[in-house]
Design a protein around this motif. Structure first.
Motif, PDB file in Angstrom:
ATOM      1  N   ASN A   1      -3.169  -6.153  -8.694  1.00  0.00           N
ATOM      2  CA  ASN A   1      -4.547  -6.017  -8.209  1.00  0.00           C
ATOM      3  C   ASN A   1      -5.537  -6.696  -9.152  1.00  0.00           C
ATOM      4  O   ASN A   1      -6.482  -7.352  -8.703  1.00  0.00           O
ATOM      5  CB  ASN A   1      -4.920  -4.538  -8.045  1.00  0.00           C
ATOM      6  CG  ASN A   1      -4.231  -3.908  -6.850  1.00  0.00           C
ATOM      7  OD1 ASN A   1      -3.745  -4.609  -5.980  1.00  0.00           O
ATOM      8  ND2 ASN A   1      -4.177  -2.589  -6.820  1.00  0.00           N
ATOM      9  N   THR A   2      -5.325  -6.554 -10.435  1.00  0.00           N
ATOM     10  CA  THR A   2      -6.196  -7.200 -11.420  1.00  0.00           C
ATOM     11  C   THR A   2      -6.122  -8.720 -11.284  1.00  0.00           C
ATOM     12  O   THR A   2      -7.144  -9.412 -11.306  1.00  0.00           O
ATOM     13  CB  THR A   2      -5.795  -6.778 -12.844  1.00  0.00           C
ATOM     14  OG1 THR A   2      -5.812  -5.362 -12.923  1.00  0.00           O
ATOM     15  CG2 THR A   2      -6.719  -7.371 -13.877  1.00  0.00           C
ATOM     16  N   PHE A   3      -4.905  -9.234 -11.130  1.00  0.00           N
ATOM     17  CA  PHE A   3      -4.718 -10.680 -10.979  1.00  0.00           C
ATOM     18  C   PHE A   3      -5.426 -11.180  -9.721  1.00  0.00           C
ATOM     19  O   PHE A   3      -6.107 -12.211  -9.757  1.00  0.00           O
ATOM     20  CB  PHE A   3      -3.223 -11.008 -10.917  1.00  0.00           C
ATOM     21  CG  PHE A   3      -2.935 -12.459 -10.719  1.00  0.00           C
ATOM     22  CD1 PHE A   3      -3.123 -13.362 -11.755  1.00  0.00           C
ATOM     23  CD2 PHE A   3      -2.491 -12.932  -9.491  1.00  0.00           C
ATOM     24  CE1 PHE A   3      -2.868 -14.701 -11.576  1.00  0.00           C
ATOM     25  CE2 PHE A   3      -2.237 -14.273  -9.310  1.00  0.00           C
ATOM     26  CZ  PHE A   3      -2.426 -15.157 -10.349  1.00  0.00           C
ATOM     27  N   ARG A   4      -5.283 -10.457  -8.618  1.00  0.00           N
ATOM     28  CA  ARG A   4      -5.945 -10.854  -7.378  1.00  0.00           C
ATOM     29  C   ARG A   4      -7.459 -10.863  -7.533  1.00  0.00           C
ATOM     30  O   ARG A   4      -8.142 -11.760  -7.043  1.00  0.00           O
ATOM     31  CB  ARG A   4      -5.567  -9.892  -6.251  1.00  0.00           C
ATOM     32  CG  ARG A   4      -4.204 -10.131  -5.687  1.00  0.00           C
ATOM     33  CD  ARG A   4      -3.959  -9.176  -4.548  1.00  0.00           C
ATOM     34  NE  ARG A   4      -2.633  -9.357  -4.010  1.00  0.00           N
ATOM     35  CZ  ARG A   4      -2.021  -8.455  -3.270  1.00  0.00           C
ATOM     36  NH1 ARG A   4      -2.615  -7.311  -2.985  1.00  0.00           N
ATOM     37  NH2 ARG A   4      -0.807  -8.689  -2.814  1.00  0.00           N
TER      38      ARG A   4
ATOM     39  N   PRO B   1       4.616   5.515 -14.108  1.00  0.00           N
ATOM     40  CA  PRO B   1       5.610   4.812 -13.284  1.00  0.00           C
ATOM     41  C   PRO B   1       5.436   3.301 -13.368  1.00  0.00           C
ATOM     42  O   PRO B   1       4.318   2.780 -13.364  1.00  0.00           O
ATOM     43  CB  PRO B   1       5.335   5.309 -11.867  1.00  0.00           C
ATOM     44  CG  PRO B   1       4.588   6.583 -12.035  1.00  0.00           C
ATOM     45  CD  PRO B   1       3.863   6.492 -13.330  1.00  0.00           C
ATOM     46  N   VAL B   2       6.548   2.595 -13.424  1.00  0.00           N
ATOM     47  CA  VAL B   2       6.543   1.139 -13.557  1.00  0.00           C
ATOM     48  C   VAL B   2       5.914   0.506 -12.317  1.00  0.00           C
ATOM     49  O   VAL B   2       5.187  -0.487 -12.423  1.00  0.00           O
ATOM     50  CB  VAL B   2       7.974   0.625 -13.780  1.00  0.00           C
ATOM     51  CG1 VAL B   2       8.001  -0.887 -13.844  1.00  0.00           C
ATOM     52  CG2 VAL B   2       8.560   1.225 -15.049  1.00  0.00           C
ATOM     53  N   ARG B   3       6.170   1.068 -11.170  1.00  0.00           N
ATOM     54  CA  ARG B   3       5.585   0.539  -9.931  1.00  0.00           C
ATOM     55  C   ARG B   3       4.066   0.575  -9.991  1.00  0.00           C
ATOM     56  O   ARG B   3       3.391  -0.356  -9.564  1.00  0.00           O
ATOM     57  CB  ARG B   3       6.023   1.368  -8.736  1.00  0.00           C
ATOM     58  CG  ARG B   3       7.390   1.085  -8.244  1.00  0.00           C
ATOM     59  CD  ARG B   3       7.596   1.917  -7.002  1.00  0.00           C
ATOM     60  NE  ARG B   3       8.910   1.742  -6.459  1.00  0.00           N
ATOM     61  CZ  ARG B   3       9.392   2.458  -5.471  1.00  0.00           C
ATOM     62  NH1 ARG B   3       8.657   3.407  -4.934  1.00  0.00           N
ATOM     63  NH2 ARG B   3      10.586   2.238  -5.005  1.00  0.00           N
ATOM     64  N   PHE B   4       3.553   1.679 -10.509  1.00  0.00           N
ATOM     65  CA  PHE B   4       2.097   1.840 -10.586  1.00  0.00           C
ATOM     66  C   PHE B   4       1.494   0.790 -11.516  1.00  0.00           C
ATOM     67  O   PHE B   4       0.475   0.177 -11.206  1.00  0.00           O
ATOM     68  CB  PHE B   4       1.757   3.261 -11.055  1.00  0.00           C
ATOM     69  CG  PHE B   4       0.299   3.596 -10.974  1.00  0.00           C
ATOM     70  CD1 PHE B   4      -0.363   3.642  -9.759  1.00  0.00           C
ATOM     71  CD2 PHE B   4      -0.426   3.856 -12.123  1.00  0.00           C
ATOM     72  CE1 PHE B   4      -1.700   3.939  -9.677  1.00  0.00           C
ATOM     73  CE2 PHE B   4      -1.774   4.151 -12.049  1.00  0.00           C
ATOM     74  CZ  PHE B   4      -2.407   4.192 -10.822  1.00  0.00           C
TER      75      PHE B   4
ATOM     76  N   GLN C   1       0.828  -1.201   0.000  1.00  0.00           N
ATOM     77  CA  GLN C   1       0.000   0.000   0.000  1.00  0.00           C
ATOM     78  C   GLN C   1       0.863   1.252   0.000  1.00  0.00           C
ATOM     79  O   GLN C   1       0.555   2.230  -0.685  1.00  0.00           O
ATOM     80  CB  GLN C   1      -0.929  -0.001   1.220  1.00  0.00           C
ATOM     81  CG  GLN C   1      -2.039  -1.020   1.126  1.00  0.00           C
ATOM     82  CD  GLN C   1      -2.869  -1.097   2.396  1.00  0.00           C
ATOM     83  OE1 GLN C   1      -2.513  -0.504   3.418  1.00  0.00           O
ATOM     84  NE2 GLN C   1      -3.976  -1.840   2.327  1.00  0.00           N
ATOM     85  N   VAL C   2       1.975   1.224   0.733  1.00  0.00           N
ATOM     86  CA  VAL C   2       2.898   2.360   0.756  1.00  0.00           C
ATOM     87  C   VAL C   2       3.504   2.562  -0.632  1.00  0.00           C
ATOM     88  O   VAL C   2       3.587   3.692  -1.145  1.00  0.00           O
ATOM     89  CB  VAL C   2       3.995   2.155   1.830  1.00  0.00           C
ATOM     90  CG1 VAL C   2       5.084   3.200   1.707  1.00  0.00           C
ATOM     91  CG2 VAL C   2       3.386   2.182   3.221  1.00  0.00           C
ATOM     92  N   ASN C   3       3.918   1.471  -1.262  1.00  0.00           N
ATOM     93  CA  ASN C   3       4.487   1.553  -2.617  1.00  0.00           C
ATOM     94  C   ASN C   3       3.476   2.097  -3.616  1.00  0.00           C
ATOM     95  O   ASN C   3       3.809   2.896  -4.489  1.00  0.00           O
ATOM     96  CB  ASN C   3       4.981   0.184  -3.076  1.00  0.00           C
ATOM     97  CG  ASN C   3       6.226  -0.262  -2.349  1.00  0.00           C
ATOM     98  OD1 ASN C   3       6.921   0.552  -1.732  1.00  0.00           O
ATOM     99  ND2 ASN C   3       6.509  -1.556  -2.396  1.00  0.00           N
TER     100      ASN C   3
END
Length: 168
Positions: free
Chosen positions: A68-71, A58-61, A8-10
């Protein structure tokens, strides 16, 4: 820190970075439109504003969104009810129908094989060498027949065959 808290922080850092870049871009565009004719020369020397489509997300985003989509897909898959053919009436009826068709096809093939075998046996019994020789010799003259009679039969058969050949 737990893994979800760290994630969540990332996500928050990636989102904040992305939003800052977007705000800077919008401000640059707004500032470039305020140029008056007097400051036209100075505005032309300013750095060109890069279009929105060229800015990198951003790559992280992106990674976070994929995760999230996979989950979410896995959660939906776990919630779905699975089809059980052993309890479904339609599946059981179809299975019974297929079993009946298989049984009928198998029995028909067995009967056809048996009939074919009987025909082959009958042919072998009736068309063996001795039977074929007997059929050929049945029309042949016997040694006890009169020679004049043999010649008459031979000439009449010869005339009939030559007459049939001429008509064709």
């Amino acid at each position: 820190m737990t893994a979800t808290r760290k994630q969540q922080v990332n996500e928050a850092v990636a989102l904040r970075t992305y939003c800052k870049k977007r705000i800077q871009h919008i401000e640059q565009q707004r500032g470039s439109h305020k140029c008056t004719e007097e400051h036209q020369r100075r505005c032309t020397f300013m750095e060109p504003v890069e279009p929105i489509r060229d800015q990198m997300v951003p790559v992280r985003f992106i990674g976070t969104l994929r995760l999230n989509t996979f989950r979410e897909e896995m959660r939906r898959g776990a919630e779905q009810d699975f089809h059980e053919p052993s309890r479904c009436r339609a599946c059981l009826a179809k299975q019974a129908d297929l079993a009946m068709n298989f049984f009928i096809r198998k029995k028909r093939n067995q009967l056809q094989a048996q009939l074919l075998q009987e025909k082959m046996d009958l042919h072998l019994y009736n068309k063996d060498t001795v039977c074929l020789l007997g059929e050929m010799l049945k029309d042949m003259p016997k040694p006890s027949d009169d020679p004049c009679e043999i010649w008459k039969r031979l000439l009449t058969t010869e005339r009939q065959t030559s007459h049939n050949n001429n008509n064709k």
